[in-house]
Design an enzyme around this catalytic site. Structure first.
Site, PDB file in Angstrom:
ATOM      1  N   TYR A  14       8.279  -8.344 -10.204  1.00 35.07           N
ATOM      2  CA  TYR A  14       8.730  -9.188 -10.085  1.00 35.07           C
ATOM      3  C   TYR A  14       8.317  -9.767 -11.175  1.00 35.07           C
ATOM      4  CZ  TYR A  14       9.014  -9.738  -5.265  1.00 35.07           C
ATOM      5  OH  TYR A  14       9.016  -9.387  -3.880  1.00 35.07           O
ATOM      6  N   ARG A  69      -2.977 -11.066 -16.999  1.00 38.92           N
ATOM      7  CA  ARG A  69      -4.092 -10.165 -16.605  1.00 38.92           C
ATOM      8  C   ARG A  69      -5.396 -10.450 -17.432  1.00 38.92           C
ATOM      9  NH1 ARG A  69      -1.768  -5.596 -11.714  1.00 38.92           N
ATOM     10  NH2 ARG A  69       0.222  -6.887 -12.005  1.00 38.92           N
ATOM     11  N   MET A  90       6.447  -0.052  -9.976  1.00 38.50           N
ATOM     12  CA  MET A  90       6.873  -0.510 -11.076  1.00 38.50           C
ATOM     13  C   MET A  90       5.626  -1.605 -11.407  1.00 38.50           C
ATOM     14  SD  MET A  90      10.136   0.609 -10.894  1.00 38.50           S
ATOM     15  CE  MET A  90       9.968  -0.465 -12.328  1.00 38.50           C
ATOM     16  N   ASP A 123       9.070  -2.024  -4.641  1.00 38.80           N
ATOM     17  CA  ASP A 123       8.899  -1.496  -6.514  1.00 38.80           C
ATOM     18  C   ASP A 123       8.275   0.038  -6.372  1.00 38.80           C
ATOM     19  OD1 ASP A 123       6.370  -2.672  -5.306  1.00 38.80           O
ATOM     20  OD2 ASP A 123       5.736  -3.265  -7.021  1.00 38.80           O
ATOM     21  N   GLU A 124       8.134   0.547  -4.987  1.00 39.65           N
ATOM     22  CA  GLU A 124       7.517   2.109  -5.377  1.00 39.65           C
ATOM     23  C   GLU A 124       8.659   2.962  -4.765  1.00 39.65           C
ATOM     24  OE1 GLU A 124       3.180   2.185  -3.481  1.00 39.65           O
ATOM     25  OE2 GLU A 124       3.953  -0.279  -3.267  1.00 39.65           O
TER      26      GLU A 124
END
Length: 758
Positions: A78, A115, A74, A175-176
DNA sequence: ACGGTTTCGACT
DNA sequence: TAGTCGAAA
């Protein structure tokens, strides 16, 4: 063909901000060839531990197989969860932080927009603001004074339920996931050969194919289209192409159903798939044809490899001068084994060649639940009371999660473990680690809290050493606890036929969130007193024993254990408890000792009396049953109605109730209905029916049926149950006792011989 | 003072 | 075997 993966992924490999606290100066020092230790055989395994070579099976090398494996990751998960909650945050530079008190809180997820303006994981909120003034900082939800990750866990489950539809699925983290799409890809290839395909989804054409050259001026999508339906492709490449289509489809489905984007890697094994999923983010996918593997690994920094991000990777760099995975190729397998042991040596040799036989485990649910909190610096806990306060919070959360697991997945946890970190001032051996402690897990918030405190105190005693444990009282000025966590493990599915057990544990399966209270109540009725303070070691003594303690000793007494009891009371008592418990379920042998009231060397006199009271287990069970409210609700009909209504369970492996019993009328819903009492007189009937219904053939993977699970249930858990349910368990246990079910392959088999391990 | 989890291998 | 520890993600 030069792959620019190195540049692309060199920023930071993983997606989330799980920072690594790697202690570089502690990097393992490996004896060089010929300088092995006195026994001449020690090395380090891939995780830095010592190995015993004589026990190591010979690793087998796998050549590249035709599997199609995907890793789905993902994107800044969060953040996406928070953006779904607050759609106005979409598209803005944003980050999720927790605890904004110290330097603006710690960033735990950063959006790609943020980022781009230089915000990095490892920054504090303040620095992030500095780097990117427009950044939106969202606080992680807080409950009971600590971060509450439940919304993320639930969101992760949503994703898993979409992704698990096309093949074997392994939840690798919140999330994986890994997917084994081999079968789906083969099927697709057979039914719709790609070279006959004209219109690919636009999204698939955005795939990145490692090694596929995009010449200047040519359209990448065109090249990808050509690659996908190239008729001269190898069979393996064709399978990967199918994999790419399937994964793309799944990703679109995830987006549609959850609003989350994800990235994916498609390759012939897990290691390569994982590598690939991180290469093009966010919301993109990357295919790794076999022909590109060598080039990919040649320039891949060694630390990017899974398992090599820590000490072992550092050691590879400093000891062997290995900076890229490709650099490993120059070492023979033997050489690598000499440095790192058989296991790790072979593993390294293999990964250098892109070989990894690791299987995708079909597992959609976590294996344990934990709740923890740190108390850094000045926040360190200095009193037992404050520790107890936080332990209570953590245990409450744990209890809640245990309850939802029971509710949703029909699993119970068998072990409670406490972990803590602490410092000590003054003393010489102030570096000692705070030991972790565990005990059988008893359901019910209060019990978990009490047991956790006892475990903490046992740990504190060890930590302080026996001289220091005196003369401190609640106040102290020589120790501080900087982190606490409680976790529940050894989760097992409860047998589908033990309906009264289900009722016992919650009795409200259709509703999930509201039943905590009733759970506690029910359980407290069953075992009203806490034995903890009396050196009894709560959770370790069978229910019947506890029932005879009229006084509620409560937490205060258990605290006293630290001061007054034999420092070993808990642990020695634990041993006793287990002895008793195992005797209860063992058909003969030690049970005789109890039946004949033979003196038990370690139990205090009062306990001896209780031992004799339990001499007839069945009778005790009957007697206790008489006074319990639970009994009226124990109904097959009731259970199956509930069970049937809650079949949304994520775990595919779980037993499904077949229509024959599942279709009983669905009229009665809750406790007011008096049901057909569970036929304790004919328990075997029920057993048999279940056996026939839940045969192995019903299992998608044919190996995890209930009888396997029941054998894994810790006898001490059973002793925590009300007598009538214990009885039910005994009935289930006996006919099912079978010699150890085939053990899972050893680690090496697991890693290197996929064909052997199943 | 890089938080909160989770998993895994090894040692004992 | 189970409990404990440490590495790694």
């Amino acid at each position: 063909m030069t792959l620019n993966v190195v540049e692309k992924s060199s920023g930071r490999g993983g997606e989330e901000l799980w920072s690594r606290w790697l202690v570089e100066e502690d990097a393992v020092m490996i004896p060089p060839k010929g300088v092995l230790d006195s026994q001449g055989k020690k090395g380090k395994n891939r995780f830095g531990g010592k190995i015993r070579e004589e026990e190591m099976p010979v690793a087998r090398r796998e050549t590249c197989d035709g599997r199609v494996i995907a890793h789905v990751d993902m994107d800044c998960f969060y953040v996406q969860v928070e953006q779904r909650k607050q759609p106005n945050l979409r598209g803005l530079p944003s980050a999720v932080i927790q605890y904004n008190s110290y330097k603006g809180g710690a960033l735990i997820a950063v959006s790609y927009e943020a980022r781009r303006c230089g915000v990095k994981r490892s920054m504090r909120g303040d620095e992030a603001k500095e780097a990117c003034p427009q950044i939106q900082l969202v606080q992680v939800p807080v409950a009971r004074g600590k971060a509450d990750l439940n919304s993320y866990r639930n969101a992760g489950s949503e994703v898993v339920s979409v992704l698990s539809q096309k093949g074997r699925c392994e939840r690798a983290s919140i999330d994986e996931v890994y997917l084994d799409l081999t079968h789906a890809a083969e099927t697709m290839l057979m039914e719709t050969p790609l070279d006959s395909m004209q219109d690919f989804e636009d999204e698939v054409l955005k795939s990145h194919v490692l090694g596929l050259e995009i010449k200047d001026g040519s359209d990448a999508k065109d090249e990808v289209r050509k690659w996908l339906c190239r008729s001269d492709a190898s069979y393996q490449d064709k399978l990967l192409a199918c994999g790419a289509l399937i994964v793309c489809d799944l990703r679109m489905k995830v987006l549609k159903e959850t609003e989350f984007t994800c990235s994916a890697g498609i390759a012939h094994n897990k290691m390569l798939a994982k590598l690939a999923s991180a290469m093009n983010k966010p919301a993109q996918q990357t295919v790794v044809p076999q022909s590109s593997v060598e080039g990919l690994l040649a320039s891949l920094p060694i630390k990017k490899m899974k398992h090599l991000g820590g000490k072992l990777g550092s050691s590879l760099q400093s000891d062997l001068g290995v900076n890229t995975v490709g650099d490993l190729l120059q070492f023979s397998e033997e050489k690598l084994q000499q440095w790192y042991g058989i296991n790790t040596g072979t593993w390294l040799w293999n990964i250098a060649r892109g070989i990894s036989g690791e299987e995708v485990e079909g597992r959609l649910l976590p294996k344990s639940h934990g709740s923890g909190k740190t108390f850094p610096g000045p926040q360190a806990l200095k009193t037992v009371d404050s520790v107890q306060h936080w332990l209570n919070q953590l245990c409450e959360e744990l209890n809640e999660r245990l309850h939802s697991d029971l509710d949703q997945n029909k699993r119970i946890a068998q072990t409670l473990t406490l972990h803590a970190r602490a410092y000590k001032t003054g003393d010489s051996d102030s570096h000692r680690k705070f030991p972790s402690k565990s005990c059988p897990l008893r359901y019910g918030t209060r019990k978990i809290q009490e047991d956790a405190l006892i475990l903490f105190q046992a740990g504190l005693r060890d930590f302080l050493g026996f001289y220091n444990c005196k003369a401190h009282g609640n106040e102290n000025n020589n120790w501080g606890v900087t982190s606490l966590s409680v976790s529940a493990s050894k989760l097992v599915s409860i047998p589908s036929g033990t309906h009264s057990i289900v009722k016992y544990f919650g009795g409200s399966f259709p509703s999930s969130s509201t039943s905590n209270q009733s759970l506690d109540v029910v359980i407290d009725e069953a075992a009203p007193s806490s034995p903890s303070g009396s050196g009894n070691c709560s959770g370790l003594v069978p229910n019947e024993f506890e029932l005879e303690y009229p006084e509620d000793t409560g937490m205060k007494d258990s605290k006293a254990c630290l001061d007054q009891q034999d420092p070993l009371c808990h642990l020695s008592c634990k041993a006793d408890g287990l002895t008793e418990e195992s005797s209860l379920v063992s058909p003969s042998g030690s049970e005789d000792r109890i039946l004949h009231n033979e003196p038990h060397r370690d139990l205090p006199a009062t306990d001896l009396r209780r031992v004799s009271n339990i001499s007839s287990l069945k009778a005790v069970g009957k007697k206790k049953t008489a006074g319990k409210k639970l009994q009226g609700n124990c109904s097959i009909v009731h259970f199956f109605n509930n069970y049937h209504n809650s079949q949304s369970s994520l775990e595919q492996k779980n037993v499904k109730i077949s229509s024959s019993l599942g279709s009983h009328s669905a009229d009665n819903s809750h406790s007011t209905c008096i049901q057909v009492e569970m036929p304790a007189e004919h328990p075997h009937e029920e057993f048999d029916t279940n056996k026939s219904r839940c045969s192995v053939g019903n299992m998608p993977q044919g190996r995890q049926d209930w009888s396997y699970n029941i054998n894994e249930i810790d006898p001490s858990i059973i002793n925590e149950l009300p007598p009538e349910i214990q009885q039910e368990f005994q009935i289930w246990l006996r006919p099912h006792k079978r010699p150890n079910v085939a053990k899972r392959g050893s680690s090496i088999t697991h890693y290197f011989s996929p064909d052997k391990s199943r």
